[in-house]
Design an enzyme around this catalytic site. Structure first.
Site, mmCIF file in Angstrom:
data_model
loop_
_atom_site.group_PDB
_atom_site.id
_atom_site.type_symbol
_atom_site.label_atom_id
_atom_site.label_comp_id
_atom_site.label_asym_id
_atom_site.label_seq_id
_atom_site.Cartn_x
_atom_site.Cartn_y
_atom_site.Cartn_z
ATOM 1 N N GLU A 100 0.985 -1.243 -0.005
ATOM 2 C CA GLU A 100 0.001 -0.129 -0.034
ATOM 3 C C GLU A 100 0.795 1.465 0.007
ATOM 4 O OE1 GLU A 100 -2.889 0.537 3.234
ATOM 5 O OE2 GLU A 100 -3.639 2.212 2.159
ATOM 6 N N ASP A 140 -0.339 -5.083 3.035
ATOM 7 C CA ASP A 140 -1.010 -3.987 3.740
ATOM 8 C C ASP A 140 -0.376 -4.053 5.036
ATOM 9 O OD1 ASP A 140 -1.930 -1.783 4.846
ATOM 10 O OD2 ASP A 140 -4.066 -2.137 4.311
ATOM 11 N N ILE A 149 -0.330 -1.914 7.759
ATOM 12 C CA ILE A 149 -1.362 -1.702 8.791
ATOM 13 C C ILE A 149 -2.725 -1.477 8.013
ATOM 14 C CG2 ILE A 149 -1.917 -0.234 10.591
ATOM 15 C CD1 ILE A 149 0.600 0.250 11.028
ATOM 16 N N ASP A 150 -3.554 -2.551 8.153
ATOM 17 C CA ASP A 150 -4.929 -2.306 7.758
ATOM 18 C C ASP A 150 -5.760 -2.097 9.100
ATOM 19 O OD1 ASP A 150 -6.774 -2.354 5.566
ATOM 20 O OD2 ASP A 150 -7.835 -4.152 6.743
ATOM 21 N N THR A 161 -5.727 1.764 9.815
ATOM 22 C CA THR A 161 -4.719 2.894 10.133
ATOM 23 C C THR A 161 -5.750 3.734 11.024
ATOM 24 O OG1 THR A 161 -3.477 2.607 8.390
ATOM 25 C CG2 THR A 161 -3.186 4.448 9.531
ATOM 26 N N ASP A 196 -5.749 -4.780 0.512
ATOM 27 C CA ASP A 196 -6.900 -4.824 1.641
ATOM 28 C C ASP A 196 -7.393 -6.299 1.704
ATOM 29 O OD1 ASP A 196 -6.647 -2.239 2.687
ATOM 30 O OD2 ASP A 196 -7.772 -1.559 0.991
HETATM 31 C C1 IPD Z 1 -8.833 0.685 5.078
HETATM 32 C C2 IPD Z 1 -9.565 -0.176 6.006
HETATM 33 C C3 IPD Z 1 -10.960 0.018 5.965
HETATM 34 C C4 IPD Z 1 -11.590 0.219 4.597
HETATM 35 C C5 IPD Z 1 -10.915 0.858 3.507
HETATM 36 C C6 IPD Z 1 -9.356 0.439 3.489
HETATM 37 P P1 IPD Z 1 -6.459 1.084 5.804
HETATM 38 O O1 IPD Z 1 -7.571 0.416 5.058
HETATM 39 O O2 IPD Z 1 -9.615 -1.533 5.316
HETATM 40 O O3 IPD Z 1 -11.782 -0.688 6.678
HETATM 41 O O4 IPD Z 1 -13.080 0.862 4.576
HETATM 42 O O5 IPD Z 1 -11.380 0.825 2.455
HETATM 43 O O6 IPD Z 1 -8.641 1.455 2.613
HETATM 44 O O7 IPD Z 1 -6.483 2.571 5.041
HETATM 45 O O8 IPD Z 1 -6.691 1.102 7.282
HETATM 46 O O9 IPD Z 1 -5.126 0.491 5.366
HETATM 47 CA CA CA Z 2 -2.914 0.283 5.525
#
Ligand code: IPD
Ligand code: CA
Length: 330
Positions: A82, A102, A104-105, A107, A251
């Site tokens: 990412e 990813d 950190i999913d 964030t 993701d």
């Molecule tokens: C997000 C999370 C969130 C989702 C967003 C993602 P991130 O990723 O997974 O739940 O709704 O579409 O972009 O920004 O925390 O890596």
């Molecule tokens: Ca992320």
């Protein structure tokens, strides 16, 4: 055909490496969380596309750590991450093994101290997701899966792995009205997106007998704030359905493998579903689906004497897509 050939044994050793890497990354995520929660300074938090699309110093540090470790161990593998993607490193997808990461999913959760945060390590091979590791260091929950070899949850480093889904046989799902559904607000906050999503959420949750036109009165809606953990919870069986518009391959890549190996069914947008649902491509995660930014996943449903599980999953997605509206991604 890929030049690099991966056997089942290779995939198992890539999984062991990825689990180890997820634990090392998890320690850095916890360190970052402690640092962020112990200061009122917002200096480590930056905006990407808008003020709700956030990135921290730790997203970048974890991705650097992961990228370096993969480069050392698997120098010929490709890498999509990412944060590398955000900073302009956008390699095209090929047949060769490609980590899709990813760091950190969740964030936003990470910044707020809401403990639904994970690292998501996926492997794409021959353009299909084949391996996934999702690790939430706050809850010490490790989800793993390899195509054709099942998916598992390990709660605590010394616990034994539990095969997914946890319910065996999987529970029935007669209609949306019995479902616990994950949805997300995402970071696209344009009026058209927010209005369309809100109307969809209203129809899913609302009571048709009390004025909500076409309301499905689902058991409830949840937003964990992490696409990867939503997939993992569907694999586990704690969520029945997860639907999102706007997330990215990193993701969902690991989550797709873990959910599919737990008997879950993954599809894409309304139009993708409509064009595949009655064909042999139903439930096949192609490159188009993986990169399509619109995803729906339904948990495993056991076969009954009157309906196969896959037909029940098709019926549920059909009912779902008749209730919600599609919207363009930015
Ligand atoms: C997000 C999370 C969130 C989702 C967003 C993602 P991130 O990723 O997974 O739940 O709704 O579409 O972009 O920004 O925390 O890596
Ligand atoms: Ca992320």
């Amino acid at each position: 055909m890929p030049n690099i050939k991966l056997t089942e044994n290779d995939l198992q050793s890539i999984l062991s490496f990825s689990v180890e890497l997820a634990r090392t990354s998890g320690a850095l995520i916890l360190e970052g969380s402690a640092a962020i929660q112990s200061t009122s300074s917002q200096s480590d938090i930056s905006e990407k596309n808008n003020s709700v699309d956030l990135v921290t110093e730790y997203d970048v540090r974890v991705e650097d750590l992961v990228k370096k470790s993969i480069k050392e161990k698997y120098p010929l593998f490709n890498f999509i991450g990412e944060e590398s993607y955000s900073s302009g490193n956008r390699p095209p997808l090929t047949e060769e093994p490609t980590f899709c990461v990813d760091p950190i999913d969740g964030t936003t959760n990470f910044i707020h101290g809401f403990p639904f945060v994970c690292i998501s390590l996926g492997l794409i091979y021959d353009r299909r997701p084949v391996l996934g590791v999702i690790y939430n260091p706050f809850l010490d929950q490790m989800y793993t899966g390899i195509r054709g070899q099942g998916s598992f949850l390990q709660r605590g480093a010394t616990a034994s792995r539990q095969r997914l889904p946890l319910a065996s046989p999987p529970k029935p799902l007669p209609s949306l009205s019995q479902a616990l559904i994950a949805v997300e607000w995402g970071s696209d906050r344009r009026k058209v997106t927010i209005d369309t999503k809100s109307q969809s959420f209203s129809r899913l949750a609302g009571n048709p007998a009390q004025g909500v036109e076409d309301g499905k009165m689902a058991h409830s809606l949840r937003s964990l704030g992490s696409a990867a953990l939503n997939f993992a919870l569907v694999a586990q069986g704690g969520l029945d359905i997860y639907w999102e518009i706007g997330c990215w391959p990193w993701d969902v890549c690991a989550g797709i493998v873990i959910a599919e190996e737990a008997g879950g069914l993954v599809s894409g947008s309304h139009s993708f579903f409509a064009s595949t649902s009655e064909t042999e491509r139903f439930g096949v995660v192609t490159e188009e689906l993986l990169t399509g930014r619109k995803y729906i996943v339904v948990r495993a449903i056991a076969d009954t004497s009157t309906e196969r599980g896959i037909d029940a999953q098709r019926r549920i997605i059909k009912e779902f897509y008749e209730s919600v509206q599609d919207v363009d991604t930015t």
